[in-house]
Design a protein around this motif. Structure first.
Motif, PDB file in Angstrom:
ATOM      1  N   SER A 141      48.551  28.193  42.204  1.00  0.00           N
ATOM      2  CA  SER A 141      47.310  27.426  42.239  1.00  0.00           C
ATOM      3  C   SER A 141      47.469  26.207  41.339  1.00  0.00           C
ATOM      4  N   ALA A 142      46.461  25.316  41.344  1.00  0.00           N
ATOM      5  CA  ALA A 142      46.641  24.103  40.542  1.00  0.00           C
ATOM      6  C   ALA A 142      45.304  23.443  40.227  1.00  0.00           C
ATOM      7  N   PRO A 143      45.234  22.715  39.095  1.00  0.00           N
ATOM      8  CA  PRO A 143      44.099  21.825  38.877  1.00  0.00           C
ATOM      9  C   PRO A 143      44.014  20.841  40.036  1.00  0.00           C
ATOM     10  N   CYS A 144      42.802  20.350  40.309  1.00  0.00           N
ATOM     11  CA  CYS A 144      42.639  19.487  41.471  1.00  0.00           C
ATOM     12  C   CYS A 144      41.528  18.462  41.249  1.00  0.00           C
ATOM     13  N   THR A 145      41.604  17.417  42.061  1.00  0.00           N
ATOM     14  CA  THR A 145      40.525  16.452  42.191  1.00  0.00           C
ATOM     15  C   THR A 145      39.811  16.754  43.501  1.00  0.00           C
ATOM     16  N   VAL A 159      42.511  17.452  46.399  1.00  0.00           N
ATOM     17  CA  VAL A 159      43.801  16.884  45.976  1.00  0.00           C
ATOM     18  C   VAL A 159      44.343  17.687  44.795  1.00  0.00           C
ATOM     19  N   PRO A 160      45.119  18.743  45.070  1.00  0.00           N
ATOM     20  CA  PRO A 160      45.717  19.531  43.973  1.00  0.00           C
ATOM     21  C   PRO A 160      46.889  18.779  43.346  1.00  0.00           C
ATOM     22  N   TRP A 161      47.209  19.136  42.114  1.00  0.00           N
ATOM     23  CA  TRP A 161      48.459  18.654  41.523  1.00  0.00           C
ATOM     24  C   TRP A 161      49.602  19.102  42.424  1.00  0.00           C
ATOM     25  N   GLN A 162      50.588  18.245  42.617  1.00  0.00           N
ATOM     26  CA  GLN A 162      51.722  18.573  43.483  1.00  0.00           C
ATOM     27  C   GLN A 162      52.774  19.334  42.671  1.00  0.00           C
ATOM     28  N   LEU A 163      52.672  20.654  42.753  1.00  0.00           N
ATOM     29  CA  LEU A 163      53.550  21.536  41.996  1.00  0.00           C
ATOM     30  C   LEU A 163      54.265  22.481  42.951  1.00  0.00           C
ATOM     31  N   ILE A 212      37.741  27.108  45.198  1.00  0.00           N
ATOM     32  CA  ILE A 212      37.663  26.000  44.251  1.00  0.00           C
ATOM     33  C   ILE A 212      36.637  26.379  43.178  1.00  0.00           C
ATOM     34  N   GLU A 213      37.090  26.383  41.925  1.00  0.00           N
ATOM     35  CA  GLU A 213      36.254  26.858  40.821  1.00  0.00           C
ATOM     36  C   GLU A 213      36.029  25.757  39.786  1.00  0.00           C
ATOM     37  N   THR A 231      38.626  22.063  36.812  1.00  0.00           N
ATOM     38  CA  THR A 231      38.406  22.231  38.243  1.00  0.00           C
ATOM     39  C   THR A 231      39.760  22.507  38.881  1.00  0.00           C
ATOM     40  N   HIS A 232      39.872  23.632  39.578  1.00  0.00           N
ATOM     41  CA  HIS A 232      41.159  24.023  40.139  1.00  0.00           C
ATOM     42  C   HIS A 232      40.967  24.779  41.441  1.00  0.00           C
ATOM     43  N   VAL A 233      42.032  24.877  42.193  1.00  0.00           N
ATOM     44  CA  VAL A 233      41.977  25.571  43.476  1.00  0.00           C
ATOM     45  C   VAL A 233      42.905  26.779  43.440  1.00  0.00           C
TER      46      VAL A 233
END
Length: 224
Positions: free
Chosen positions: A215-219, A206-210, A186-187, A50-52
């Motif tokens: 883009s980033a994996p997310c909760t 809540v994306p990973w803070q990168l 969001i996919e 799951t990522h944004v």
């Protein structure tokens, strides 16, 4: 007040879009091996699980996911739309024409395709439904309050039609053509846990803070 999670855990065997490197979550230091603490090495591409997707995914000058403020990642008027789709079908404008969208700031499509994520991975990865470019553009023009768009499939882009998928992403991110803020996409959402989509009252992303990553994996947290 109750919160549930609409995202999947990231694991070694998580399904990822064809062409991506399979995630690797490897033990490094382990108490069972005589170490004082546990630690892991995590090797994943940023579009895994799951990522944004933020605009920087397709536009060099586009906003990156680390550039978003927390308030931009909270949706107070979400709508999870029950929109059943089969292999390679698109969510299109007629699917939404009779839906009240005024005031909605986040729209998730529950196609039902998530049921294949565990039971038929190849089908989930190569026959997934998607969202039509025309619908994305229509949402941008007609409902500029909508800031987030998501789907319970590996991608908003159909694996069987890459060109259409690219156009859908560009319609979501292109600022000049549509005006207003671009969409976040969001996919690979987990919407199978929702018995009643209308129960969802708030979405917190809540994306990973990168830093400096498109883009980033997310909760994805949902208040019901």
């Amino acid at each position: 007040m109750t919160y549930i999670t609409l995202s999947y855990h990231l694991e070694n065997d998580s399904p990822v879009h064809k062409g991506l490197v399979q995630p690797q979550i490897l033990p490094k230091s382990q108490i069972t091996d005589g170490e004082y603490y546990n630690s892991y090495l995590i090797h994943v591409e940023n579009h895994s699980g799951t990522h944004v997707d933020a605009p920087g995914h397709f536009l060099n000058e586009g906003k990156k996911i680390g550039d978003y403020y927390p308030e931009e990642l909270i949706y107070h008027n979400p709508l999870i739309l029950d929109c059943p789709k089969m292999d390679n079908e698109l969510v299109t404008i007629p699917d939404l024409e009779n839906i009240e969208l005024s005031g909605v700031d986040c729209l998730f499509f529950k196609t039902g395709f998530g049921k294949y994520r565990a039971s038929n991975r190849e089908r989930y990865l190569t026959q997934n439904p998607g969202v039509s470019p025309e619908l994305v553009g229509w949402i941008r023009k007609e409902y500029p309050k909508i800031r987030g768009l998501g789907i319970d499939a590996i991608s908003l882009s159909r694996f069987q039609n890459v060109k259409s998928g690219i156009e859908a992403h560009l319609n979501a991110f292109n600022k000049e053509e549509y005006g207003g803020p671009p969409l976040l996409l969001i996919e690979d959402l987990n919407l199978t846990v929702l018995e009643n989509p209308h129960q969802v009252k708030k979405i917190i992303l809540v994306p990973w803070q990168l830093k400096e990553v498109d883009s980033a994996p997310c909760t994805v947290l949902a208040r019901i």
